[in-house]
Design an enzyme around this catalytic site. Structure first.
Site, PDB file in Angstrom:
ATOM      1  N   LEU A   1       0.833  -1.213   0.000  1.00  0.00           N
ATOM      2  CA  LEU A   1       0.000   0.000   0.000  1.00  0.00           C
ATOM      3  C   LEU A   1       0.862   1.256   0.000  1.00  0.00           C
ATOM      4  CD1 LEU A   1      -2.795   1.440   0.579  1.00  0.00           C
ATOM      5  CD2 LEU A   1      -2.245   1.142   3.002  1.00  0.00           C
TER       6      LEU A   1
ATOM      7  N   GLY B   1       4.157   1.465  -0.559  1.00  0.00           N
ATOM      8  CA  GLY B   1       5.163   1.455  -1.615  1.00  0.00           C
ATOM      9  C   GLY B   1       4.585   1.894  -2.948  1.00  0.00           C
TER      10      GLY B   1
ATOM     11  N   LEU C   1       9.383   2.686   7.643  1.00  0.00           N
ATOM     12  CA  LEU C   1       7.991   2.873   8.039  1.00  0.00           C
ATOM     13  C   LEU C   1       7.634   1.850   9.100  1.00  0.00           C
ATOM     14  CD1 LEU C   1       6.264   5.094   6.673  1.00  0.00           C
ATOM     15  CD2 LEU C   1       8.122   4.365   5.232  1.00  0.00           C
TER      16      LEU C   1
ATOM     17  N   SER D   1       4.889   1.345  12.649  1.00  0.00           N
ATOM     18  CA  SER D   1       3.424   1.288  12.721  1.00  0.00           C
ATOM     19  C   SER D   1       2.949   1.859  14.048  1.00  0.00           C
ATOM     20  CB  SER D   1       2.966  -0.168  12.606  1.00  0.00           C
ATOM     21  OG  SER D   1       1.590  -0.252  12.884  1.00  0.00           O
ATOM     22  N   SER D   2       1.800   2.520  14.004  1.00  0.00           N
ATOM     23  CA  SER D   2       1.269   3.124  15.235  1.00  0.00           C
ATOM     24  C   SER D   2       0.902   2.068  16.272  1.00  0.00           C
ATOM     25  CB  SER D   2       0.061   4.004  14.925  1.00  0.00           C
ATOM     26  OG  SER D   2      -0.957   3.232  14.327  1.00  0.00           O
TER      27      SER D   2
ATOM     28  N   TYR E   1       3.495  -8.595  15.669  1.00  0.00           N
ATOM     29  CA  TYR E   1       3.823  -7.676  14.571  1.00  0.00           C
ATOM     30  C   TYR E   1       4.392  -6.369  15.120  1.00  0.00           C
ATOM     31  CZ  TYR E   1       2.775  -4.251  10.885  1.00  0.00           C
ATOM     32  OH  TYR E   1       2.853  -3.240   9.961  1.00  0.00           O
TER      33      TYR E   1
ATOM     34  N   LYS F   1       7.963  -4.320  14.555  1.00  0.00           N
ATOM     35  CA  LYS F   1       8.055  -2.931  14.089  1.00  0.00           C
ATOM     36  C   LYS F   1       8.855  -2.081  15.079  1.00  0.00           C
ATOM     37  CE  LYS F   1       6.031  -2.641  10.133  1.00  0.00           C
ATOM     38  NZ  LYS F   1       6.818  -2.167   8.978  1.00  0.00           N
TER      39      LYS F   1
ATOM     40  N   PRO G   1       3.406   5.842  10.877  1.00  0.00           N
ATOM     41  CA  PRO G   1       2.216   6.353  10.188  1.00  0.00           C
ATOM     42  C   PRO G   1       0.936   6.080  10.967  1.00  0.00           C
ATOM     43  CG  PRO G   1       3.393   4.690   8.858  1.00  0.00           C
ATOM     44  CD  PRO G   1       3.941   4.637  10.251  1.00  0.00           C
TER      45      PRO G   1
ATOM     46  N   ASN H   1      -3.169   5.004  10.719  1.00  0.00           N
ATOM     47  CA  ASN H   1      -3.744   3.871   9.966  1.00  0.00           C
ATOM     48  C   ASN H   1      -3.986   4.310   8.516  1.00  0.00           C
ATOM     49  OD1 ASN H   1      -3.951   2.808  12.618  1.00  0.00           O
ATOM     50  ND2 ASN H   1      -5.776   1.661  12.053  1.00  0.00           N
TER      51      ASN H   1
ATOM     52  N   HIS I   1      -7.330  -4.519   6.662  1.00  0.00           N
ATOM     53  CA  HIS I   1      -7.650  -3.518   7.684  1.00  0.00           C
ATOM     54  C   HIS I   1      -9.095  -3.065   7.510  1.00  0.00           C
ATOM     55  CE1 HIS I   1      -3.270  -3.473   7.947  1.00  0.00           C
ATOM     56  NE2 HIS I   1      -3.449  -3.037   9.168  1.00  0.00           N
TER      57      HIS I   1
ATOM     58  N   ARG J   1     -16.758  -5.959   1.949  1.00  0.00           N
ATOM     59  CA  ARG J   1     -17.993  -6.598   2.413  1.00  0.00           C
ATOM     60  C   ARG J   1     -19.224  -5.777   2.055  1.00  0.00           C
ATOM     61  NH1 ARG J   1     -15.275  -8.129   7.129  1.00  0.00           N
ATOM     62  NH2 ARG J   1     -16.665  -6.926   8.459  1.00  0.00           N
TER      63      ARG J   1
ATOM     64  N   TRP K   1     -17.087  -5.502  12.684  1.00  0.00           N
ATOM     65  CA  TRP K   1     -16.489  -6.174  13.850  1.00  0.00           C
ATOM     66  C   TRP K   1     -16.443  -5.230  15.054  1.00  0.00           C
ATOM     67  CZ3 TRP K   1     -11.407  -8.621  11.498  1.00  0.00           C
ATOM     68  CH2 TRP K   1     -11.773  -9.599  10.574  1.00  0.00           C
TER      69      TRP K   1
HETATM   70  O1  GFB Z   1      -8.056  -1.843  10.742  1.00  0.00           O
HETATM   71  P1  GFB Z   1      -7.875  -2.612  11.970  1.00  0.00           P
HETATM   72  O2  GFB Z   1      -7.679  -4.073  11.852  1.00  0.00           O
HETATM   73  O3  GFB Z   1      -6.694  -1.888  12.704  1.00  0.00           O
HETATM   74  O4  GFB Z   1      -9.186  -2.427  12.916  1.00  0.00           O
HETATM   75  P2  GFB Z   1      -6.153  -1.725  14.185  1.00  0.00           P
HETATM   76  C1  GFB Z   1      -9.603  -1.162  13.363  1.00  0.00           C
HETATM   77  C2  GFB Z   1     -10.917  -1.285  14.112  1.00  0.00           C
HETATM   78  O5  GFB Z   1     -11.951  -1.574  13.183  1.00  0.00           O
HETATM   79  C3  GFB Z   1     -11.009  -2.358  15.199  1.00  0.00           C
HETATM   80  C4  GFB Z   1     -12.763  -2.623  13.659  1.00  0.00           C
HETATM   81  O6  GFB Z   1     -11.721  -1.860  16.304  1.00  0.00           O
HETATM   82  C5  GFB Z   1     -11.807  -3.457  14.508  1.00  0.00           C
HETATM   83  O7  GFB Z   1     -12.528  -4.265  15.425  1.00  0.00           O
HETATM   84  N1  GFB Z   1     -13.366  -3.327  12.517  1.00  0.00           N
HETATM   85  C6  GFB Z   1     -14.682  -3.354  12.211  1.00  0.00           C
HETATM   86  C7  GFB Z   1     -12.710  -4.076  11.618  1.00  0.00           C
HETATM   87  N2  GFB Z   1     -14.903  -4.128  11.146  1.00  0.00           N
HETATM   88  C8  GFB Z   1     -13.684  -4.575  10.737  1.00  0.00           C
HETATM   89  C9  GFB Z   1     -13.272  -5.418   9.674  1.00  0.00           C
HETATM   90  O8  GFB Z   1     -14.045  -5.892   8.871  1.00  0.00           O
HETATM   91  N3  GFB Z   1     -11.927  -5.643   9.549  1.00  0.00           N
HETATM   92  C10 GFB Z   1     -11.025  -5.121  10.434  1.00  0.00           C
HETATM   93  N4  GFB Z   1      -9.732  -5.391  10.253  1.00  0.00           N
HETATM   94  N5  GFB Z   1     -11.403  -4.333  11.474  1.00  0.00           N
HETATM   95  C11 GFB Z   1      -4.101  -2.889  13.246  1.00  0.00           C
HETATM   96  C12 GFB Z   1      -3.064  -3.846  13.738  1.00  0.00           C
HETATM   97  O9  GFB Z   1      -4.938  -2.689  14.266  1.00  0.00           O
HETATM   98  O10 GFB Z   1      -3.527  -1.632  12.915  1.00  0.00           O
HETATM   99  C13 GFB Z   1      -1.997  -3.972  12.760  1.00  0.00           C
HETATM  100  O11 GFB Z   1      -3.663  -5.082  14.060  1.00  0.00           O
HETATM  101  C14 GFB Z   1      -1.569  -2.660  12.102  1.00  0.00           C
HETATM  102  O12 GFB Z   1      -0.934  -4.565  13.417  1.00  0.00           O
HETATM  103  C15 GFB Z   1      -2.700  -1.664  11.871  1.00  0.00           C
HETATM  104  O13 GFB Z   1      -0.618  -2.060  12.868  1.00  0.00           O
HETATM  105  C16 GFB Z   1      -2.222  -0.263  11.557  1.00  0.00           C
HETATM  106  O14 GFB Z   1      -5.745  -0.299  14.283  1.00  0.00           O
HETATM  107  O15 GFB Z   1      -7.092  -2.197  15.232  1.00  0.00           O
END
Ligand code: GFB
Length: 326
Positions: free
Chosen positions: A15, A17, A106, A108-109, A137, A141, A164, A166, A180, A188, A203
């Site tokens: 993403l 890059g 780079l 991660s937060s 992970y 980082k 960075p 998100n 993410h 979806r 979620w």
């Molecule tokens: O994007 P996400 O996985 O990043 O989730 P994080 C952010 C929030 O969105 C969480 C909610 O509260 C999830 O429960 N959410 C709702 C969902 N629906 C969805 C869905 O369909 N998919 C996902 N993924 N989330 C990541 C880290 O955490 O942040 C990584 O796990 C990475 O390591 C990234 O650093 C920047 O901010 O929670």
């Protein structure tokens, strides 16, 4: 930075890059090395060694390393941690030995402590436990940042670490379960619209808040930092405002045109309650994000429509489609 400097974007398929390569080309940087089929696998020391010996990059943006959303972090901690540790040790070692004049790593937060004061300032790094869902992970980082610092201290390398917010945008991992939140919800919501489904599952509780940055703005911030920042401290790459996941879901359904109900699935994890970055040092240097959140979502969905309209996703994607670069 000279427009003919030899620049290597490690992880040009990620993403971050992709966005950086596009920006550098648009800004007239003509000497990008490894931005295509000749990019070495960053976890393979021999391949990286031959590449650096042949191309002698002067500036490196280290965007490589697998990443994914909260689901992938829970199910694939080994793959995410190993890939990022191997990538960082391999690329930083080559960058040091081949005399790279400047490198931006780079991180991660999610490497910040889960309960650090908000917005997250770099002084908080390492002051408490990380969010457990992404600890493996995030530890990799964090180690990448510390390795950059160690090269700077021991060898005087101009290695800088950026944290960075998100990020989202074109070329992200749009798988429903591994991506993410923004790309996963785009996927979806799009599938739900096509199937005339009555509801879209989101979620967690919808109450967590995240600061998002559009990948094109993040690329601009990276270039700005590479050109203007010389500090030893890591630097946060944000500058936007935080949004609740419920509002993100509503914005995504608006952009996609899904008219059904949202259902919040409390059996899924929330992760950190809030992640917003204190980007004052970057903003004080004069940098600003340019793209409004809704406009960035619309551009991202337009890209998705051009590239992903043939499949309906519900399967979990493992190694080959684990996205790289967060
Ligand atoms: O994007 P996400 O996985 O990043 O989730 P994080 C952010 C929030 O969105 C969480 C909610 O509260 C999830 O429960 N959410 C709702 C969902 N629906 C969805 C869905 O369909 N998919 C996902 N993924 N989330 C990541 C880290 O955490 O942040 C990584 O796990 C990475 O390591 C990234 O650093 C920047 O901010 O929670």
């Amino acid at each position: 930075m000279n427009r003919d400097a030899r620049i290597f974007v490690a992880g040009s398929d990620t993403l971050y890059g992709h966005a950086l390569v596009d920006l550098l080309r648009a800004e007239g940087f003509t000497n990008l090395v490894g931005a295509g089929a000749d990019e070495p696998n960053p976890t393979r020391p021999a391949a990286v060694e031959s590449f650096f010996a042949a191309t002698k990059p002067e500036v490196v943006f280290l965007c490589a390393g697998k990443s994914g959303g909260i689901g992938l972090n829970r199910s694939r901690p080994v793959e995410l941690m190993r890939d990022n540790l191997l990538t960082t040790t391999t690329v930083l070692d080559a960058a040091h030995r081949y005399g790279v004049t400047k490198l931006l790593y780079l991180a991660s937060s999610c490497a910040y402590p889960k309960h650090a004061p908000q917005p997250l300032a770099v002084e908080s790094l390492g002051t408490g436990p990380m969010e457990p869902t992404s600890e493996a992970y995030s530890t990799a980082k964090f180690a990448g940042w510390k390795l950059c610092e160690a090269y700077r201290r021991e060898y005087g390398c101009r290695f800088i670490t950026g944290f960075p917010a998100n990020a989202f945008g074109p070329n992200d991992d749009f798988s429903a379960d591994g991506g993410h939140v923004i790309p996963a919800l785009i996927r979806r919501a799009h599938d739900a619209k096509k199937q005339n489904a009555p509801e879209l599952v989101v979620w967690g509780s919808g109450t967590p808040r995240r600061e998002f940055v559009y990948s094109r703005d993040l690329a601009r911030a990276c270039l700005f930092v590479a050109e203007h920042y010389e500090g030893q401290e890591p630097i946060n790459l944000g500058g936007g405002t935080d949004v609740s996941i419920a509002d993100v879901a509503r914005a995504v359904t608006d952009v996609v045109g899904f008219r059904g109900q949202l259902r919040f699935d409390a059996t899924q994890p929330d992760g950190a309650p809030l992640k917003a970055l204190n980007s004052t040092p970057l903003l004080e240097m004069g940098w600003r994000p340019e793209t409004e959140f809704r406009a960035a979502l619309a551009e991202t969905y337009a890209w998705f429509l051009r590239h992903h309209t043939t499949e309906i996703s519900s399967k979990f994607h493992v190694s080959s489609s684990v996205s790289r670069g967060r």
